[in-house]
Design a protein around this motif. Structure first.
Motif, PDB file in Angstrom:
ATOM      1  N   ALA A 294      -9.811  22.294  -2.172  1.00  0.00           N
ATOM      2  CA  ALA A 294     -11.021  22.161  -2.980  1.00  0.00           C
ATOM      3  C   ALA A 294     -11.046  23.141  -4.143  1.00  0.00           C
ATOM      4  CB  ALA A 294     -12.258  22.368  -2.107  1.00  0.00           C
ATOM      5  N   GLU A 295     -10.287  24.251  -3.997  1.00  0.00           N
ATOM      6  CA  GLU A 295     -10.196  25.245  -5.065  1.00  0.00           C
ATOM      7  C   GLU A 295      -9.047  24.948  -6.033  1.00  0.00           C
ATOM      8  OE1 GLU A 295     -12.347  27.666  -5.673  1.00  0.00           O
ATOM      9  OE2 GLU A 295     -13.552  27.002  -3.975  1.00  0.00           O
ATOM     10  N   GLY A 296      -8.399  23.789  -5.855  1.00  0.00           N
ATOM     11  CA  GLY A 296      -7.329  23.403  -6.768  1.00  0.00           C
ATOM     12  C   GLY A 296      -5.973  23.977  -6.425  1.00  0.00           C
ATOM     13  N   VAL A 297      -5.764  24.331  -5.155  1.00  0.00           N
ATOM     14  CA  VAL A 297      -4.509  24.936  -4.706  1.00  0.00           C
ATOM     15  C   VAL A 297      -3.738  23.939  -3.845  1.00  0.00           C
ATOM     16  CG1 VAL A 297      -3.489  26.783  -3.316  1.00  0.00           C
ATOM     17  CG2 VAL A 297      -5.478  27.255  -4.779  1.00  0.00           C
ATOM     18  N   SER A 298      -2.475  23.716  -4.176  1.00  0.00           N
ATOM     19  CA  SER A 298      -1.626  22.790  -3.425  1.00  0.00           C
ATOM     20  C   SER A 298      -1.197  23.431  -2.109  1.00  0.00           C
ATOM     21  CB  SER A 298      -0.396  22.400  -4.248  1.00  0.00           C
ATOM     22  OG  SER A 298      -0.776  21.648  -5.383  1.00  0.00           O
TER      23      SER A 298
ATOM     24  N   GLU B  26     -11.358  15.265  -2.337  1.00  0.00           N
ATOM     25  CA  GLU B  26     -12.682  14.822  -2.784  1.00  0.00           C
ATOM     26  C   GLU B  26     -13.523  16.007  -3.250  1.00  0.00           C
ATOM     27  OE1 GLU B  26     -13.227  10.743  -0.121  1.00  0.00           O
ATOM     28  OE2 GLU B  26     -14.013  12.644   0.649  1.00  0.00           O
ATOM     29  N   GLN B  27     -13.426  17.120  -2.535  1.00  0.00           N
ATOM     30  CA  GLN B  27     -14.172  18.308  -2.953  1.00  0.00           C
ATOM     31  C   GLN B  27     -13.593  18.908  -4.230  1.00  0.00           C
ATOM     32  OE1 GLN B  27     -14.883  21.125   0.261  1.00  0.00           O
ATOM     33  NE2 GLN B  27     -15.177  19.467   1.739  1.00  0.00           N
ATOM     34  N   ALA B  28     -12.258  18.867  -4.352  1.00  0.00           N
ATOM     35  CA  ALA B  28     -11.624  19.361  -5.576  1.00  0.00           C
ATOM     36  C   ALA B  28     -12.105  18.561  -6.785  1.00  0.00           C
ATOM     37  CB  ALA B  28     -10.104  19.283  -5.448  1.00  0.00           C
ATOM     38  N   LYS B  29     -12.154  17.253  -6.612  1.00  0.00           N
ATOM     39  CA  LYS B  29     -12.649  16.386  -7.681  1.00  0.00           C
ATOM     40  C   LYS B  29     -14.086  16.744  -8.039  1.00  0.00           C
ATOM     41  CE  LYS B  29     -13.587  11.493  -8.678  1.00  0.00           C
ATOM     42  NZ  LYS B  29     -13.493  10.110  -8.140  1.00  0.00           N
ATOM     43  N   ALA B  30     -14.927  16.935  -7.029  1.00  0.00           N
ATOM     44  CA  ALA B  30     -16.320  17.305  -7.262  1.00  0.00           C
ATOM     45  C   ALA B  30     -16.436  18.663  -7.957  1.00  0.00           C
ATOM     46  CB  ALA B  30     -17.080  17.320  -5.942  1.00  0.00           C
ATOM     47  N   ASN B  31     -15.459  19.540  -7.700  1.00  0.00           N
ATOM     48  CA  ASN B  31     -15.454  20.867  -8.309  1.00  0.00           C
ATOM     49  C   ASN B  31     -14.861  20.888  -9.710  1.00  0.00           C
ATOM     50  OD1 ASN B  31     -16.601  21.954  -6.005  1.00  0.00           O
ATOM     51  ND2 ASN B  31     -14.664  22.631  -5.121  1.00  0.00           N
ATOM     52  N   GLY B  32     -14.429  19.703 -10.184  1.00  0.00           N
ATOM     53  CA  GLY B  32     -13.911  19.612 -11.543  1.00  0.00           C
ATOM     54  C   GLY B  32     -12.424  19.797 -11.686  1.00  0.00           C
ATOM     55  N   HIS B  33     -11.693  19.818 -10.586  1.00  0.00           N
ATOM     56  CA  HIS B  33     -10.238  19.963 -10.649  1.00  0.00           C
ATOM     57  C   HIS B  33      -9.568  18.606 -10.869  1.00  0.00           C
ATOM     58  CE1 HIS B  33     -10.307  24.163  -9.491  1.00  0.00           C
ATOM     59  NE2 HIS B  33     -11.092  23.873  -8.473  1.00  0.00           N
ATOM     60  N   ASP B  34      -8.418  18.633 -11.512  1.00  0.00           N
ATOM     61  CA  ASP B  34      -7.625  17.424 -11.733  1.00  0.00           C
ATOM     62  C   ASP B  34      -6.812  17.156 -10.469  1.00  0.00           C
ATOM     63  OD1 ASP B  34      -5.926  15.405 -12.509  1.00  0.00           O
ATOM     64  OD2 ASP B  34      -5.050  16.480 -14.208  1.00  0.00           O
ATOM     65  N   VAL B  35      -7.198  16.148  -9.692  1.00  0.00           N
ATOM     66  CA  VAL B  35      -6.524  15.919  -8.413  1.00  0.00           C
ATOM     67  C   VAL B  35      -5.098  15.419  -8.600  1.00  0.00           C
ATOM     68  CG1 VAL B  35      -8.676  15.521  -7.150  1.00  0.00           C
ATOM     69  CG2 VAL B  35      -7.466  13.577  -8.165  1.00  0.00           C
ATOM     70  N   SER B  36      -4.757  14.954  -9.790  1.00  0.00           N
ATOM     71  CA  SER B  36      -3.378  14.491 -10.016  1.00  0.00           C
ATOM     72  C   SER B  36      -2.389  15.649  -9.982  1.00  0.00           C
ATOM     73  CB  SER B  36      -3.267  13.760 -11.349  1.00  0.00           C
ATOM     74  OG  SER B  36      -3.392  14.652 -12.445  1.00  0.00           O
ATOM     75  N   THR B  37      -2.877  16.879 -10.126  1.00  0.00           N
ATOM     76  CA  THR B  37      -1.983  18.041 -10.094  1.00  0.00           C
ATOM     77  C   THR B  37      -1.844  18.622  -8.695  1.00  0.00           C
ATOM     78  OG1 THR B  37      -3.748  19.658 -10.507  1.00  0.00           O
ATOM     79  CG2 THR B  37      -2.721  18.615 -12.433  1.00  0.00           C
ATOM     80  N   LEU B  38      -2.665  18.152  -7.754  1.00  0.00           N
ATOM     81  CA  LEU B  38      -2.625  18.674  -6.392  1.00  0.00           C
ATOM     82  C   LEU B  38      -1.597  17.916  -5.560  1.00  0.00           C
ATOM     83  CD1 LEU B  38      -6.394  19.243  -5.606  1.00  0.00           C
ATOM     84  CD2 LEU B  38      -4.636  20.992  -5.783  1.00  0.00           C
ATOM     85  N   VAL B  39      -0.757  18.663  -4.893  1.00  0.00           N
ATOM     86  CA  VAL B  39       0.277  18.069  -4.032  1.00  0.00           C
ATOM     87  C   VAL B  39       0.181  18.718  -2.657  1.00  0.00           C
ATOM     88  CG1 VAL B  39       2.766  18.038  -3.596  1.00  0.00           C
ATOM     89  CG2 VAL B  39       1.889  17.329  -5.818  1.00  0.00           C
TER      90      VAL B  39
END
Length: 372
Positions: free
Chosen positions: A156-160, A184-197
């Motif tokens: 959720a904090e944008g960390v893979s 889903e939480q990352a998306k809600a927090n404004g992170h680009d989920v395409s960069t999360l692996v």
């Protein structure tokens, strides 16, 4: 000669090395494996670091510097390990870019002493992410009960995240749910989920080791006939769960935002029993959208001896389930097997971390004495 590792890669299996050290980095060994052996990622764990630091002089200069600065033991271990991981991330940067961020990944594990503490695990994961400061890092979090919410909160904090120490399909389903919650939480927090692996590290050989030990104790013909079958069957059931999970409206909504599924990673693929083929956990687990992280000995064995027959996983769930039905029928308590393995896994990594602390502590003391 047929390039067996190229065939494995072409079948959709990403080949990662289960080892990293400063000697590998400094000698060019790791770069050579990327160039010649189709290695597209690397994993580490406390046991790997404990061995690397105790066996090589490559760390001496950094230890002397740390001692001169009066670094604490924990700070010294953090700096030593994150330096190796940062340099490995740089080495794999081209692979990371060429694969759109899917591969070229390097993993570092949170302090295993935090395996049962959610808040501290999240804090450590975020600190490791900031300290290494490389986009192709994966932070390893164990799939303990306390680890599950930590996985969600870290993503959720944008960390893979690389989720480690998964043994049962039941726990694996919980891991996949934690992953989707995190996206889903990352998306809600404004992170680009395409960069999360994320990958889910499903341990393989240890399952056979534990189950075979219990089968041998039964000493019946029915039990002996099941030796060496549990680990592959377990992994194949995990892949069936992966295929089932990443479908439906909830996941498709994330796919529309560029989300990538959490791939199964076959971990602990070095064969422990000399009676079994050294490439057992490679040849029998060939299927697209997976990672196989191998010790170097297994990597070379696969390059020389693998018998690749295409996809050996898809459509095998019923056969794999029969193995577990048969195990239950002869008296194997598979739930207890998985609980034992998880507890032993956490305990082993804790002991390795203590060994790493002891080694670095001794080196810092020696360096301080020499410098004084």
């Amino acid at each position: 000669m047929t390039d067996k590792l190229a065939q494995l890669s072409d079948a959709g299996v990403s080949i990662w090395l289960d080892d990293v050290s400063r000697r590998r980095l400094n000698s060019g060994n790791l770069a050579g494996l990327i160039r010649d052996k189709h290695v597209v990622g690397v994993t580490s764990n406390p046991t790997i670091f404990a061995k690397a630091v105790s066996e090589a002089a490559d760390y001496d200069e950094q230890v002397r510097d740390l001692a001169a600065r009066g670094a604490s033991l924990d700070a010294a271990v953090r700096e030593i390990t994150t330096t190796d991981i940062r340099n490995a991330c740089d080495l794999f940067r081209d692979v990371w870019q060429a694969t759109g961020g899917v591969d070229g990944r390097v993993s570092i594990e949170v302090d295993p002493r935090l395996a049962h503490e959610t808040d501290k695990t999240v804090a450590e994961a975020l600190d490791l992410w900031k300290t290494v400061d490389r986009p192709n890092l994966l932070v390893k979090i164990p799939a303990t009960s306390a680890g599950l919410p930590a996985i969600t909160r870290t993503l959720a904090e944008g960390v893979s995240v690389n989720v480690t120490l998964i043994f049962s399909v039941e726990r694996y389903r919980e891991v996949m749910a934690a992953f989707v919650d995190g996206l889903e939480q990352a998306k809600a927090n404004g992170h680009d989920v395409s960069t999360l692996v994320s990958v889910a590290s499903f341990f393989v050989s240890r399952v056979d080791t534990e189950v075979d030990k219990r089968l041998d104790a039964l000493a019946t013909d029915e039990a002996k006939a099941l030796r060496g079958k549990a680990a592959v069957a377990n992994a194949r059931l995990a892949y069936a769960a992966f295929q089932e999970f990443f479908t439906g409206d909830r996941w498709n909504a994330l796919v529309n935002d560029g989300a990538k599924p959490q791939r199964p990673l076959w971990a602990s693929t070095g064969v422990k029993n000399p009676d079994y083929s050294p490439t057992l956990y490679v040849d029998e687990l060939v299927v697209a959208d997976t990672v196989n992280t191998m010790p170097e000995a297994t990597l070379h064995a696969a390059a020389e001896h693998s018998v690749l027959r295409g996809d050996t996983v898809t459509g095998t769930a019923a056969e794999a389930q029969q193995v577990f039905d048969d195990l239950a029928n002869v008296g194997i308590d598979i739930t207890d097997v998985f609980l034992t393995l998880e507890n032993e896994g956490v305990d082993k990594f804790e002991k390795s971390w203590e060994e790493l602390l002891d080694t670095v502590g001794g080196q810092l003391k020696a360096a301080s004495s020499t410098g004084s």
